[in-house]
Design a protein around this motif. Structure first.
Motif, mmCIF file in Angstrom:
data_model
loop_
_atom_site.group_PDB
_atom_site.id
_atom_site.type_symbol
_atom_site.label_atom_id
_atom_site.label_comp_id
_atom_site.label_asym_id
_atom_site.label_seq_id
_atom_site.Cartn_x
_atom_site.Cartn_y
_atom_site.Cartn_z
ATOM 1 N N SER A 114 0.839 -1.195 0.000
ATOM 2 C CA SER A 114 0.000 0.000 0.000
ATOM 3 C C SER A 114 0.875 1.246 0.000
ATOM 4 C CB SER A 114 -0.945 0.009 1.202
ATOM 5 O OG SER A 114 -0.217 0.072 2.401
ATOM 6 N N ILE A 115 0.259 2.340 -0.379
ATOM 7 C CA ILE A 115 0.956 3.625 -0.411
ATOM 8 C C ILE A 115 0.890 4.212 0.992
ATOM 9 C CG2 ILE A 115 0.945 5.936 -1.400
ATOM 10 C CD1 ILE A 115 -0.289 4.571 -3.947
ATOM 11 N N THR A 116 2.047 4.507 1.554
ATOM 12 C CA THR A 116 2.111 4.965 2.942
ATOM 13 C C THR A 116 2.415 6.453 3.063
ATOM 14 O OG1 THR A 116 4.400 4.162 3.013
ATOM 15 C CG2 THR A 116 2.706 2.709 3.891
ATOM 16 N N GLY A 117 2.652 7.135 1.958
ATOM 17 C CA GLY A 117 2.878 8.574 1.994
ATOM 18 C C GLY A 117 3.161 9.108 0.611
ATOM 19 N N TYR A 118 3.030 10.424 0.464
ATOM 20 C CA TYR A 118 3.360 11.072 -0.799
ATOM 21 C C TYR A 118 3.600 12.546 -0.554
ATOM 22 C CZ TYR A 118 -1.625 12.239 -0.587
ATOM 23 O OH TYR A 118 -2.858 12.667 -0.189
ATOM 24 N N GLY A 177 7.085 15.231 -5.740
ATOM 25 C CA GLY A 177 8.239 14.511 -6.273
ATOM 26 C C GLY A 177 8.541 13.171 -5.638
ATOM 27 N N TRP A 178 7.636 12.622 -4.819
ATOM 28 C CA TRP A 178 7.894 11.312 -4.208
ATOM 29 C C TRP A 178 6.595 10.612 -3.823
ATOM 30 C CZ3 TRP A 178 6.441 10.262 0.864
ATOM 31 C CH2 TRP A 178 6.096 11.364 1.651
ATOM 32 N N VAL A 179 6.700 9.290 -3.754
ATOM 33 C CA VAL A 179 5.634 8.424 -3.266
ATOM 34 C C VAL A 179 6.299 7.350 -2.422
ATOM 35 C CG1 VAL A 179 3.876 6.721 -3.909
ATOM 36 C CG2 VAL A 179 4.110 8.816 -5.241
ATOM 37 N N SER A 180 5.707 7.001 -1.302
ATOM 38 C CA SER A 180 6.241 5.970 -0.423
ATOM 39 C C SER A 180 5.309 4.761 -0.440
ATOM 40 C CB SER A 180 6.365 6.536 1.002
ATOM 41 O OG SER A 180 6.844 5.555 1.876
ATOM 42 N N VAL A 181 5.890 3.579 -0.659
ATOM 43 C CA VAL A 181 5.138 2.328 -0.674
ATOM 44 C C VAL A 181 5.703 1.435 0.423
ATOM 45 C CG1 VAL A 181 4.465 0.314 -2.019
ATOM 46 C CG2 VAL A 181 4.711 2.539 -3.140
ATOM 47 N N ASN A 182 4.848 1.074 1.373
ATOM 48 C CA ASN A 182 5.274 0.271 2.533
ATOM 49 C C ASN A 182 6.526 0.864 3.177
ATOM 50 O OD1 ASN A 182 3.135 -1.373 1.946
ATOM 51 N ND2 ASN A 182 4.345 -3.111 1.305
#
Length: 121
Positions: A12-16, A19-24
């Motif tokens: 799942s996507i845990t942050g954004y 210029g960035w996206v965080s997955v797990n």
């Protein structure tokens, strides 16, 4: 923005942010796609202006029911030629800005849907 996923062993996507996206918890600064079942991969596309049908065709073999396309910091729709093979296979595509796509992906994945988020970062 930090998102808190439901307890799950799926991706799942845990942050954004800009210029960035965080997955797990892993931060990505390049375009990517994510499937709750198969995980995350770098999406080899040059950005919105360079999108072609081949960039979307990679998702056909994954057999999603829906692709949530995040077009960057604002909503931009890909040319219909880019999506015609997916439509022929009855795979839906929803276009929105990348932040909205992140939220929508988590919601749909949490419902157990066969969804892919294709995100331009």
């Amino acid at each position: 923005m930090k998102l808190l996923p439901d307890a799950s062993n799926r991706h799942s996507i845990t942050g954004y942010g800009p210029g960035w996206v965080s997955v797990n918890g892993e931060r990505f600064t390049s375009s990517l796609y994510i499937s709750p079942q198969k995980g995350t991969s770098i999406w080899q596309c040059p950005g919105f202006d360079g999108l072609s049908a081949e960039h979307f065709d990679v998702f056909a073999d994954m057999q999603p029911e829906l692709i949530v396309f995040g077009s960057g910091d604002r909503i931009r729709f890909p040319h219909p030629r880019c999506l015609q093979n997916l439509y022929r296979l009855r795979i839906g595509v929803e276009t929105m800005d990348t932040q909205a796509a992140c939220r929508t992906f988590n919601f749909l994945a949490g419902e157990g849907r066969r969804v892919i988020a294709a995100l331009l970062v």
